[in-house]
Design a protein around this motif. Structure first.
Motif, short mmCIF file in Angstrom:
data_model
loop_
_atom_site.label_atom_id
_atom_site.label_comp_id
_atom_site.label_asym_id
_atom_site.label_seq_id
_atom_site.Cartn_x
_atom_site.Cartn_y
_atom_site.Cartn_z
N UNK A 104 39.82 10.82 -11.58
CA UNK A 104 39.39 9.59 -10.92
C UNK A 104 37.99 9.81 -10.35
N UNK A 105 37.20 8.75 -10.21
CA UNK A 105 35.87 8.90 -9.60
C UNK A 105 35.90 9.57 -8.23
N UNK A 106 37.00 9.42 -7.50
CA UNK A 106 37.10 10.06 -6.19
C UNK A 106 37.15 11.57 -6.28
N UNK A 107 37.38 12.10 -7.48
CA UNK A 107 37.30 13.54 -7.71
C UNK A 107 35.99 13.89 -8.42
N UNK A 108 35.58 13.04 -9.36
CA UNK A 108 34.31 13.29 -10.04
C UNK A 108 33.14 13.34 -9.05
N UNK A 109 33.15 12.45 -8.05
CA UNK A 109 32.03 12.40 -7.10
C UNK A 109 31.87 13.72 -6.34
N UNK A 110 32.92 14.22 -5.66
CA UNK A 110 32.75 15.51 -4.98
C UNK A 110 32.58 16.68 -5.95
N UNK A 111 33.18 16.59 -7.15
CA UNK A 111 32.99 17.66 -8.13
C UNK A 111 31.51 17.76 -8.53
N UNK A 160 37.10 11.89 -19.15
CA UNK A 160 37.49 10.51 -18.95
C UNK A 160 37.49 10.19 -17.45
N UNK A 161 37.07 9.00 -17.11
CA UNK A 161 37.12 8.57 -15.72
C UNK A 161 37.68 7.15 -15.65
N UNK A 162 38.35 6.85 -14.55
CA UNK A 162 38.96 5.54 -14.38
C UNK A 162 39.81 5.52 -13.13
N UNK A 204 34.05 8.97 -21.15
CA UNK A 204 34.77 7.76 -21.52
C UNK A 204 35.15 7.00 -20.25
N UNK A 205 34.72 5.76 -20.15
CA UNK A 205 35.12 4.91 -19.02
C UNK A 205 36.43 4.21 -19.39
N UNK A 206 37.48 4.46 -18.63
CA UNK A 206 38.81 3.89 -18.88
C UNK A 206 39.10 2.81 -17.84
N UNK A 207 39.26 1.57 -18.29
CA UNK A 207 39.44 0.46 -17.36
C UNK A 207 40.75 -0.27 -17.67
#
Length: 524
Positions: free
Chosen positions: A275-282, A300-302, A324-327
């Motif tokens: 999730x972006x909430x993990x990608x951001x701090x990563x 993948x993020x979503x 990959x943006x997963x919506x």
């Protein structure tokens, strides 16, 4: 000349039985071809496809021994584990309806889900047993079983050839029809009380068939699952489709960034959903530059909006990783659209186009008329992977449809090539002085400031402006001197005057559910 003895079963019945399909039956077919290949690795335990299929049958037998019958709801609450995953397939094999529950819930929120689903039993991580038993004791609720008890029983049977042979005769239990419910997937409840989206076997199987080609999933990807399996994205976009392909999955209990990065290097992970909430701090973590990520080719993020500035930084620093943006959303099982890696250069903020199993339109949410190119409207869907309605909520189910299309509640724009860009949740659009402002646009502008770690923008009630654009910000360490005026002045170079936040607040952290979604109702 061939002879055929139908016995007590008619030919029509035998044909119908031979055509039966379910999530667990499909996994069994895969297991029959993969056999001794490793399917799942968790902690120090490894499960081959044969062993995992046997574990599913053993656990299904145990669920029946607990007094559960076809159609009963089985709630499961816990952090990621091999047993958590086995329980999903075992529920399918025993004809039960799986109800995943956020392990962070307590008190009234937990009580609501238990009561609303009418769960007959709750299987729960040992650390939450006392909390769940308190809730279950109210009105003589469901029985509570520790996950450790399920694991111990599973290991005992696997170690005893006679018990294992007896359990494996229970394969005939798998009598679910495609139209039977397999899961109640509760919505995140960021704007209202959670609702149980009813998903059938057919819906999930259709979803897997659409997800695999849309995300270029392959049995050779060597994926890592770190996001919570109780959430549809980790379970149904990533883990289960990979199992249906015969991949080997590394499962982590929780998404700890140092461990994720180490596993990528040590185990040569090739595919990672976060999730972006993990990608951001990563993207800001000191370990990132220390690890070898050369095997990672798919990311993948979503599940929530990815800040474009963070995405572009990652793509620039790691050009060999395809993002990959997963919506989508829970009611759609959940994947609806995908933005592929090669499409990110021209449209980094886009959510892509529909996957092959989804039909999409963008319309005026009031009239149902086509919004036209570049004009914001509600995105609506038709699909075989669509939910069958909300559990025990016929009025809300009726409200969720317009002329046979499912109303997503997401406001988007669509370009001439059919790519959509998310404007906002309709309920999150801010009405300031009669002008509508998308919170996401304001958030993207604020994220450009070097001091901002996280931000959420909401509309707060205002006597003059109806709603005031309000930014709630988490600052990076070392930037504590930054003020609200600094943020407002910074955003003026990117935003029209009426979009600049009238109020800026600084907090230590933003309120979230365990899916990573920000609870904007609390900020309002």
């Amino acid at each position: 000349m061939n002879s055929f003895n139908a016995g007590s079963t008619s030919l029509d019945q035998q044909i119908r039985i031979s055509q039966r399909n379910s999530v667990s039956l499909q996994f069994s077919r895969v297991a029959e071809t993969q056999r001794e290949k490793v399917a799942l690795k968790y902690l120090e335990r490894s499960w081959t496809y044969t062993a995992l299929d046997q574990a599913i049958t053993i656990t299904a037998a145990r669920l029946r021994q607990l007094g559960l019958h076809k159609g009963d709801r089985l709630a499961v609450m816990g952090k990621n584990s091999d047993v958590f995953l086995i329980l999903f397939f075992a529920a399918s094999r025993a004809g039960l309806v799986h109800v995943p529950i956020n392990f962070a819930l307590t008190g009234p929120e937990l009580q609501y889900l238990v009561a609303d689903s009418s769960a007959s039993a709750i299987i729960v991580d040992d650390e939450y047993v006392d909390t769940v038993r308190e809730v279950a004791a109210v009105d003589k609720g469901p029985s509570v079983v520790a996950i450790s008890e399920i694991l111990a029983h599973l290991q005992d049977v696997l170690a005893n050839d006679d018990d294992l042979a007896e359990c494996l005769t229970y394969d005939d239990w798998d009598t679910a029809e495609e139209t039977d419910l397999v899961q109640l997937l509760y919505t995140s409840g960021t704007t209202s009380a959670p609702k149980g989206a009813m998903l059938t076997h057919r819906a999930l199987l259709a979803h897997y068939n659409g997800t695999i080609p849309a995300l270029d999933l392959s049995a050779k990807d060597n994926p890592l699952t770190a996001m919570p399996l109780y959430h549809s994205a980790a379970m149904h976009v990533f883990t289960n489709p990979y199992l249906m392909l015969g991949a080997t999955i590394r499962l982590l209990r929780i998404p700890e960034i140092p461990e994720i990065l180490q596993r990528i290097e040590d185990e040569k992970i090739g595919s990672l959903f976060l999730a972006p909430t993990v990608w951001v701090p990563l993207s800001q973590h000191p370990d990132l530059e220390k690890r070898d990520l050369t095997t990672l080719t798919k990311a993948q993020y979503g599940a929530s909006i990815m800040p474009v500035t963070v995405l572009q930084r990652l793509r620039s620093n790691y050009p060999d990783i395809g993002f990959y943006n997963c919506f989508g959303q829970s009611e759609m099982a959940p994947l609806c659209t995908v933005l592929r890696p090669e499409e990110h250069d021209e449209r980094p903020a886009s959510a892509g186009r529909p996957i092959s199993t989804v039909q999409m339109r963008v319309v005026d949410p009031t009239t149902g008329e086509d919004s036209g190119v570049g004009v914001a409207g509600e995105v609506q869907y038709r699909s075989p992977q669509l939910f069958s309605g909300y559990w025990n909520k016929p009025e809300q189910t009726a409200e969720a449809f317009m002329d046979g299309w499912f109303r997503s509640g997401d406001m988007v724009t669509k370009d001439a090539q059919g790519y959509i860009e998310v404007v906002d949740r309709i309920k999150d659009v801010i009405n300031t002085g009669g002008i509508l402002v998308a919170s996401r646009e304001v958030e993207d502008a604020i994220y450009r400031h070097e001091a901002v770690a996280e931000v959420a923008v909401v509309g707060r009630a205002h006597e003059k402006w109806i709603e005031q654009v309000t930014a709630v910000i988490v600052l990076k360490s070392g930037y504590e001197q930054v003020t609200g005026n600094d943020i407002r002045e910074f955003t003026r170079q990117y935003l029209a005057r009426h979009k600049v936040p009238g109020q800026v607040e600084f907090v230590a952290e933003l309120p979230r559910n365990q899916s990573g979604k920000i609870l904007k109702r609390e900020l309002k």
